[in-house]
Design an enzyme around this catalytic site. Sequence first.
Site, PDB file in Angstrom:
ATOM      1  N   HIS A   9      43.487  59.317  -1.281  1.00 54.00           N
ATOM      2  CA  HIS A   9      44.802  59.678  -1.809  1.00 54.00           C
ATOM      3  C   HIS A   9      44.723  59.597  -3.328  1.00 54.00           C
ATOM      4  O   HIS A   9      43.849  58.915  -3.885  1.00 54.00           O
ATOM      5  CB  HIS A   9      45.885  58.744  -1.279  1.00 54.00           C
ATOM      6  CG  HIS A   9      47.275  59.151  -1.672  1.00 54.00           C
ATOM      7  ND1 HIS A   9      47.743  60.433  -1.508  1.00 54.00           N
ATOM      8  CD2 HIS A   9      48.299  58.444  -2.248  1.00 54.00           C
ATOM      9  CE1 HIS A   9      48.982  60.502  -1.941  1.00 54.00           C
ATOM     10  NE2 HIS A   9      49.345  59.317  -2.404  1.00 54.00           N
ATOM     11  N   CYS A  15      46.818  66.446  -3.013  1.00 54.69           N
ATOM     12  CA  CYS A  15      47.281  65.412  -3.942  1.00 54.69           C
ATOM     13  C   CYS A  15      46.486  65.401  -5.240  1.00 54.69           C
ATOM     14  O   CYS A  15      47.037  65.122  -6.311  1.00 54.69           O
ATOM     15  CB  CYS A  15      47.247  64.037  -3.281  1.00 54.69           C
ATOM     16  SG  CYS A  15      45.653  63.553  -2.580  1.00 54.69           S
ATOM     17  N   ASP A  30      54.097  58.924  -7.287  1.00 52.48           N
ATOM     18  CA  ASP A  30      53.394  59.362  -6.085  1.00 52.48           C
ATOM     19  C   ASP A  30      54.280  60.377  -5.377  1.00 52.48           C
ATOM     20  O   ASP A  30      55.364  60.047  -4.897  1.00 52.48           O
ATOM     21  CB  ASP A  30      53.100  58.163  -5.178  1.00 52.48           C
ATOM     22  CG  ASP A  30      52.309  58.526  -3.931  1.00 52.48           C
ATOM     23  OD1 ASP A  30      52.129  59.741  -3.667  1.00 52.48           O
ATOM     24  OD2 ASP A  30      51.867  57.608  -3.219  1.00 52.48           O
TER      25      ASP A  30
END
EC number: 3.5.1.122
Length: 205
Positions: free
Chosen positions: A74, A20, A90
């Site tokens: 994250h 990520c 996202d």
Amino acid sequence: MTTDFLFPKISDCSYVSCYCEENVWKLCEQVKRTRPEELSKCYAVFVSNEGRTVPLWRQKAGRGDDQVVIWDYHVFFIHNPLLNRCLVFDLDTTLPFPTYFHKYVTETFRSDLALRPEHHRFFRVIPADTYLIEFSSDRRHMRRPDGSWIKPPPSYPPILSNSNMHCLGDFICMSAGKGPGSVYSLSEFVQNFYKSPHVMAQNNK
């Protein structure tokens, strides 16, 4: 939702599962290349805590009806062009891409009040231009002791800055005064990027 999106389709974005931090770096790079006038309104946001155990809901990797997962950290991207027009991009959420900030936070993080203190979420917010310059990762955190990959890496070379071979830990760290950008609690994070219509009306009186 009627907005001039930075990324018209999720398929336009570079994405590799479990990377990520690099996915968001690539979003920042894409804005710099295609919409440079918007870069100053964009941020990379790391969410983690001291124990690296943060619950997030509405995640593709989540389980159950609520799609909840506990990550060590994250990273997501936000574009904040106007007051209360902040959008979250996202690549791992099951929510729409993008989602307005208030909806994203409400459904993804819910509240810290029902969580044990060790699961409270903290947020490191880094301006996109800073993230492009300072982020550096040789992907060592994704290797097992025998050198094999935990998850297959992106096909492009590692993102390395001129000054540091691997500084991912500085971004995940949620200690104030360390690392780039600013660190917020969940409530502080919301206060910085969202004003309720009631508060806005009061301020305009």
